[in-house]
Design a protein around this motif. Structure first.
Motif, PDB file in Angstrom:
ATOM      1  N   SER A   1       0.814  -1.217   0.000  1.00 49.85           N
ATOM      2  CA  SER A   1       0.000   0.000   0.000  1.00 49.85           C
ATOM      3  C   SER A   1       0.847   1.267   0.000  1.00 49.85           C
ATOM      4  CB  SER A   1      -0.952   0.021   1.197  1.00 49.85           C
ATOM      5  OG  SER A   1      -0.365   0.691   2.279  1.00 49.85           O
TER       6      SER A   1
ATOM      7  N   ASP B   1       0.218  -5.380   5.850  1.00 49.56           N
ATOM      8  CA  ASP B   1      -0.076  -4.039   5.330  1.00 49.56           C
ATOM      9  C   ASP B   1      -1.213  -3.319   6.051  1.00 49.56           C
ATOM     10  OD1 ASP B   1       1.252  -2.436   3.512  1.00 49.56           O
ATOM     11  OD2 ASP B   1      -0.353  -2.567   2.041  1.00 49.56           O
TER      12      ASP B   1
ATOM     13  N   GLU C   1      -0.177   3.967   1.606  1.00 49.47           N
ATOM     14  CA  GLU C   1      -0.563   4.721   2.789  1.00 49.47           C
ATOM     15  C   GLU C   1       0.705   5.182   3.520  1.00 49.47           C
ATOM     16  OE1 GLU C   1      -3.192   3.918   6.763  1.00 49.47           O
ATOM     17  OE2 GLU C   1      -3.365   2.454   5.147  1.00 49.47           O
TER      18      GLU C   1
END
Lengths: 391, 391
Positions: free
Chosen positions: B24, B361, B26
């Motif tokens: 990810s 994740d 993020e």
């Protein structure tokens, strides 16, 4: 303090209700908290937090010569104060309200203890050789006497006399130290029988094992507190019982420094010897957490004696709270304290979250926040001091 | 996940900067946090949190017969689920993202692991005698095969085959268990050489020590994981190296149950054996904290070998994070992590506060708050379940 809705021990059984502790009428709601005697750490060198993690993995003598002694030669009152403050924060967070300390610049430790709100019994380590703090044993003894003279009666800080050990103090110095302790009616604390070498050296020189030697020169009485006592003979156990002296078990330090010996806890208890628990300094533990120390104390006996019933939780809990005057509060809903089958076993083997610490009728920690000093500030100052010291 | 401003290890040295971990994009700000591989607990019986503190201080056989076995006969899928959830909360709070479990009603443990967001490798303990979960070893093997068949490839829950031990499984059952493990390409885990009695009994019956016996029937390969291994001969150490098998050190449990033996960690490492670390169940530890387990692992070797350089911090840290896929974040400003002379030594000997746990994740804990389930609710349900079970 009036403590409402407490869960506490009453004659070996768990009780719930209100508790009165200390003179004030202030009320404190202890719902969901387990109220226990606060821990008393009978042997540490508090400011050695500064050296935590320095020179790890070295052999004992190399570690002392290459890491610890050079750092200690650079100590100043200010560094000792900052090291003590961090140690105090760690002790408060883990429920310790009193400790016996042996370290240089005891006045700096005293200043820190005063600021922290907990109690300390402080002693200057007396050695024949000079240190950053004094020139020789005579000088150290004069410093110790000055501390005893200036102590405020009934205060949270008091002093003891702390000749380092039989191998760093002459017989003359040991006798002067005991005279001083007797004159002021205070404890004498020293290291004893930590390593086999110490015992063998003593026997070679005097024909006596260390405890026998101390007894032969009249050092043992009910105010004598000896740390480690990992290598004892049966005769020494009997002497300790006869003299009503106290020994301080430091299982973590003994294991980490590979002292080899293991305190004969059950033989000592059978002989009527009072046993307290100590973490030793953060440089050789590396923690100041008395809950963890209880676990090591219990498990070391079980493992060493091949006996799962040795040193059960209530026995080591008693050792960890000897002469406690204060109260610690434990979160009954922390994962480590669940379920509630045996709260003392949980504390000893699983550990707990200390929420509050009541010392001398004052909450020095309340709901996880230290009330007596600015913890963020002392951490910052400590980190700078420790980094400077390592350079 | 993109981790900003991390403090982390890079080839044995502390580095600072950004880290990429998992697919990810993020972002996560790790300022003031030490990023480490999350811990992997290679041997536990997770739902035994229900029995933490029950029957403390009894002798091993009495404790099993009077406390543990009667409680285990009353187990239900629901109780096992609730016990597992509390254990998962404790593991998340102490930085563990994966564990190998051996317990009844593995489907209930699976449900709990799914809910928790961390990883589990689960195995039904296979014994000849019946339990609350199955009638006999044949039934247990069928349950194990059903678990393996239904496992979701690539999921956070996978299964292993877990014959309990050489003393509770016939040779035939052990062979069937290994066949099953080979068929599905999964680990086989078992207890081995935990007590001297087990070793002596095996030698009397087969003329071989336990590891030799397992090897003689073809059970040892790189997918075989054996817990305890406290009583080993030199020949067995060599066999373990030759077969590339894994042993799991459980120092706290060995000490608490007074097994007597101590895993020969250095001889095993010299022979090329992979060593992982495990807490064992909360009934015999009583903690699931891998940081504490590292301290016991290191100190037990030092004490046992009279060698302060044995099992240094980086060695036990490697054992505690074997095959880790995830990351844990440690508060660099917690009292236990100060000063920063040696961050790994701090973690091992002093312990640390885990702030966040990144698994697959996803942050299953963020700034001290578990994000995947309602911790207050599971604690309440757990306490009711454990109280009911003790009755």
């Amino acid at each position: 303090m009036i403590i409402r809705n407490a869960t506490y021990f009453d004659g070996g059984k768990i009780a719930k209700g209100d508790l009165h502790h200390g003179p004030s009428d202030e009320e404190f709601d202890a719902t969901g908290k387990f109220v226990i005697p606060a821990f008393s750490n009978w042997h540490t060198h508090l400011s050695m937090t500064l050296m935590r993690g320095a020179g790890e993995g070295e052999k004992l003598q190399d570690w002392l010569n290459n890491t610890i002694f050079p750092m200690e030669r650079r100590l100043t009152p200010d560094l000792v104060y900052k090291g003590a403050m961090l140690g105090l924060a760690e002790m408060i967070r883990t429920g310790t309200s009193h400790f016996i300390d042996m370290y240089y610049f005891a006045e700096s430790v005293a200043k820190a203890v005063e600021a922290s709100g907990i109690r300390g019994t402080l002693g200057t380590p007396i050695t024949e050789f000079g240190t950053a703090y004094y020139d020789d044993a005579g000088h150290a003894l004069r410093l110790a006497e000055r501390q005893l003279k200036n102590a405020v009666p009934g205060g949270r800080v008091d002093y003891c006399v702390a000749p380092h050990s039989i191998y760093l103090c002459s017989k003359e110095t040991l006798l002067k130290a005991k005279d001083l302790a007797r004159k002021y009616g205070v404890k004498l604390t020293t290291h004893i029988s930590e390593t086999r070498k110490e015992c063998v050296d003593c026997h070679k020189e005097t024909g006596l094992w260390p405890v026998e030697y101390l007894d032969s020169i009249g050092l043992l009485d009910e105010n004598t507190v000896m740390s480690h006592a990992a290598w004892l003979t049966k005769m020494e156990v009997r002497i300790l019982g006869d003299r009503h002296s106290t020994v301080v078990h430091c299982p973590t330090s003994n294991m980490k420094l590979a002292s080899g010996g293991v305190m004969p806890v059950h033989e000592l208890l059978d002989a009527g010897v009072k046993i307290a628990l100590g973490t030793d300094g953060a440089a050789s533990n590396n923690s100041l957490n008395m809950m963890q120390e209880m676990k090591f104390a219990s498990l070391l006996q079980k493992a060493h004696r091949w006996d799962a019933t040795a040193a059960p939780a209530p026995v080591v809990f008693k050792m960890a709270t000897q002469d406690s005057k204060d109260l610690a509060f434990i979160d009954l809903n922390d994962v480590r304290m669940l379920p509630h089958h045996d709260l003392i076993a949980n504390l000893v083997y699983s550990g707990g979250a200390v929420t509050d610490l009541l010392v001398d009728d004052r909450l020095v920690m309340k709901d996880g926040v230290i009330t007596t000093f600015d913890e963020a500030k002392i951490k910052k100052e400590f980190l700078e001091a420790a980094t400077e010291l390592l350079k």
